[in-house]
Design a protein around this motif. Structure first.
Motif, PDB file in Angstrom:
ATOM      1  N   VAL A   1       0.813  -1.211   0.000  1.00 50.26           N
ATOM      2  CA  VAL A   1       0.000   0.000   0.000  1.00 50.26           C
ATOM      3  C   VAL A   1       0.848   1.264   0.000  1.00 50.26           C
ATOM      4  O   VAL A   1       0.424   2.313  -0.489  1.00 50.26           O
ATOM      5  CB  VAL A   1      -0.972   0.002   1.196  1.00 50.26           C
ATOM      6  CG1 VAL A   1      -0.264   0.284   2.507  1.00 50.26           C
ATOM      7  CG2 VAL A   1      -2.103   0.994   0.979  1.00 50.26           C
ATOM      8  N   SER A   2       2.078   1.194   0.531  1.00 48.88           N
ATOM      9  CA  SER A   2       2.922   2.388   0.622  1.00 48.88           C
ATOM     10  C   SER A   2       3.944   2.480  -0.490  1.00 48.88           C
ATOM     11  O   SER A   2       4.564   3.529  -0.672  1.00 48.88           O
ATOM     12  CB  SER A   2       3.661   2.391   1.966  1.00 48.88           C
ATOM     13  OG  SER A   2       4.686   1.396   1.980  1.00 48.88           O
ATOM     14  N   GLU A   3       4.156   1.371  -1.209  1.00 42.46           N
ATOM     15  CA  GLU A   3       5.182   1.306  -2.253  1.00 42.46           C
ATOM     16  C   GLU A   3       6.558   1.651  -1.689  1.00 42.46           C
ATOM     17  O   GLU A   3       7.406   2.211  -2.381  1.00 42.46           O
ATOM     18  CB  GLU A   3       4.829   2.240  -3.418  1.00 42.46           C
ATOM     19  CG  GLU A   3       3.512   1.892  -4.086  1.00 42.46           C
ATOM     20  CD  GLU A   3       3.142   2.866  -5.179  1.00 42.46           C
ATOM     21  OE1 GLU A   3       3.248   4.090  -4.933  1.00 42.46           O
ATOM     22  OE2 GLU A   3       2.762   2.421  -6.271  1.00 42.46           O
ATOM     23  N   GLY A   4       6.766   1.323  -0.420  1.00 44.93           N
ATOM     24  CA  GLY A   4       8.059   1.562   0.211  1.00 44.93           C
ATOM     25  C   GLY A   4       8.264   2.962   0.730  1.00 44.93           C
ATOM     26  O   GLY A   4       9.354   3.301   1.192  1.00 44.93           O
ATOM     27  N   SER A   5       7.234   3.805   0.655  1.00 44.88           N
ATOM     28  CA  SER A   5       7.336   5.188   1.128  1.00 44.88           C
ATOM     29  C   SER A   5       7.047   5.253   2.622  1.00 44.88           C
ATOM     30  O   SER A   5       5.978   4.817   3.080  1.00 44.88           O
ATOM     31  CB  SER A   5       6.345   6.076   0.376  1.00 44.88           C
ATOM     32  OG  SER A   5       6.138   7.295   1.055  1.00 44.88           O
ATOM     33  N   ILE A   6       7.968   5.828   3.362  1.00 43.06           N
ATOM     34  CA  ILE A   6       7.767   5.983   4.803  1.00 43.06           C
ATOM     35  C   ILE A   6       6.578   6.898   5.085  1.00 43.06           C
ATOM     36  O   ILE A   6       5.766   6.629   5.974  1.00 43.06           O
ATOM     37  CB  ILE A   6       9.051   6.526   5.452  1.00 43.06           C
ATOM     38  CG1 ILE A   6      10.054   5.386   5.640  1.00 43.06           C
ATOM     39  CG2 ILE A   6       8.761   7.191   6.796  1.00 43.06           C
ATOM     40  CD1 ILE A   6      11.359   5.811   6.239  1.00 43.06           C
ATOM     41  N   GLY A   7       6.465   7.971   4.319  1.00 39.39           N
ATOM     42  CA  GLY A   7       5.360   8.893   4.548  1.00 39.39           C
ATOM     43  C   GLY A   7       4.009   8.244   4.348  1.00 39.39           C
ATOM     44  O   GLY A   7       3.077   8.452   5.142  1.00 39.39           O
TER      45      GLY A   7
END
Length: 317
Positions: free
Chosen positions: A261-267
């Protein structure tokens, strides 16, 4: 002058510490989740690079005349890194007012040609700004940087300075160059990778220090090492959540859904955790559940996506 949130980075390592955190007021717990900060390895590496760009020699003076960059895709954690650094270098009271070691500015797409200079005025404590031409304001704002002993000017979302058309872009770039030419501070451009190309295309910017750049990137969900790093990040988030019981965010099944769901994005991952945490507080729960994560993720899915993260885990609870 930018006011920063009170970042929460304290670990709760014992049941007693977790219980004490869970008994704080909803307002305090909400702030702890919203402003949760994890000094994970990439965060610390970039922050250390920023510190060295600011003060290149231990026991020496601050850097002057260089333009550098912190570059990465949206929601990779750049702003939190720079805001955290700026918060650790607050204004210093002096006999005549304040010195401002670090001035943090946030560029916006709707800035007019004068706004960059105005923001420097505000960033150095001015409550009123005199009316003057763009050229005069740029000169005076650069003088304020010297007057108030600014050592590092941080311009977040700096891609907007280069994507705006016509004379606005000319005014913005002119002020960046002028600040560098005064040799009183360094300038750090923070934002998307498009900044790098813009600087590369302008020798006058590139030659002011060679544009040292520090990259912030997403976790690659297809790389075992990055999956492990992402799981470590979730473990560190877990340690700081103000709940009486562990939420087990780093369990293998959660990691898979978080990465999807985040595609590896911390934000993007933190958007889900923050929303789920708020739900858990409202319901008086002892931890964040898969149901909270599913609800937080579901409303953020792109239209047409059938797969719903955390739904299978919710059914198993």
């Amino acid at each position: 002058m930018k006011l920063f949130p009170e970042f929460h980075s304290t670990e709760f390592t014992t049941p007693e510490e977790r219980l004490a955190a869970s008994l704080k007021s909803p307002l305090e717990r909400q702030a702890m989740i919203t402003n949760l900060l994890v000094p994970y390895p990439q965060f610390q590496r970039v922050k250390n690079n920023v510190a060295r760009f600011h003060r290149p020699v231990d026991g020496g003076s601050h850097g002057v005349g260089w333009i550098g960059g912190v570059l990465g895709s949206s929601r990779t954690g750049k702003s939190f890194i720079l805001q955290s650094y700026a918060a650790e270098n607050p204004p210093i009271p002096t006999e005549f007012g304040y010195d401002f070691p670090v001035v943090y500015l946030e560029a916006r797409a709707e800035w007019d040609a004068l706004e960059f200079g105005r923001q420097i005025y505000h960033g150095t404590g001015a409550s009123a700004i005199p009316r003057m031409s763009t050229a005069a304001l740029n000169t005076m704002s650069a003088n304020r940087v010297k007057q108030f002993n600014v050592q590092l000017v941080v311009i977040d979302d700096a891609q907007f300075l280069f994507s705006t058309p016509g004379r606005k872009q000319t005014a913005f770039i002119s002020l960046i160059k002028h600040l560098a030419d005064q040799r009183t501070c360094n300038i750090l451009l923070v934002g998307t990778p498009s900044i790098e190309q813009a600087v590369q295309n302008d020798p006058h910017l590139l030659n002011r220090g060679g544009f040292p750049r520090f990259r912030v990137r997403e976790f690659d969900r297809n790389t075992p090492d990055d999956r492990g790093r992402f799981r470590f990040f979730l473990t560190e988030v877990e340690k700081r959540l103000p709940f009486a019981e562990p939420s087990n965010l780093a369990r293998k099944e959660y990691v898979e859904d978080f990465l999807n769901v985040s595609e590896g994005s911390i934000g993007k991952a933190m958007n889900i955790i923050i929303a789920a945490g708020h739900m858990a507080i409202n319901e008086g729960r002892n931890c964040i559940s898969a149901q909270h994560l599913r609800k937080a993720a579901e409303v953020r899915l792109i239209e047409g996506v059938i797969y719903v993260p955390f739904a299978a885990l919710e059914a198993a609870e």
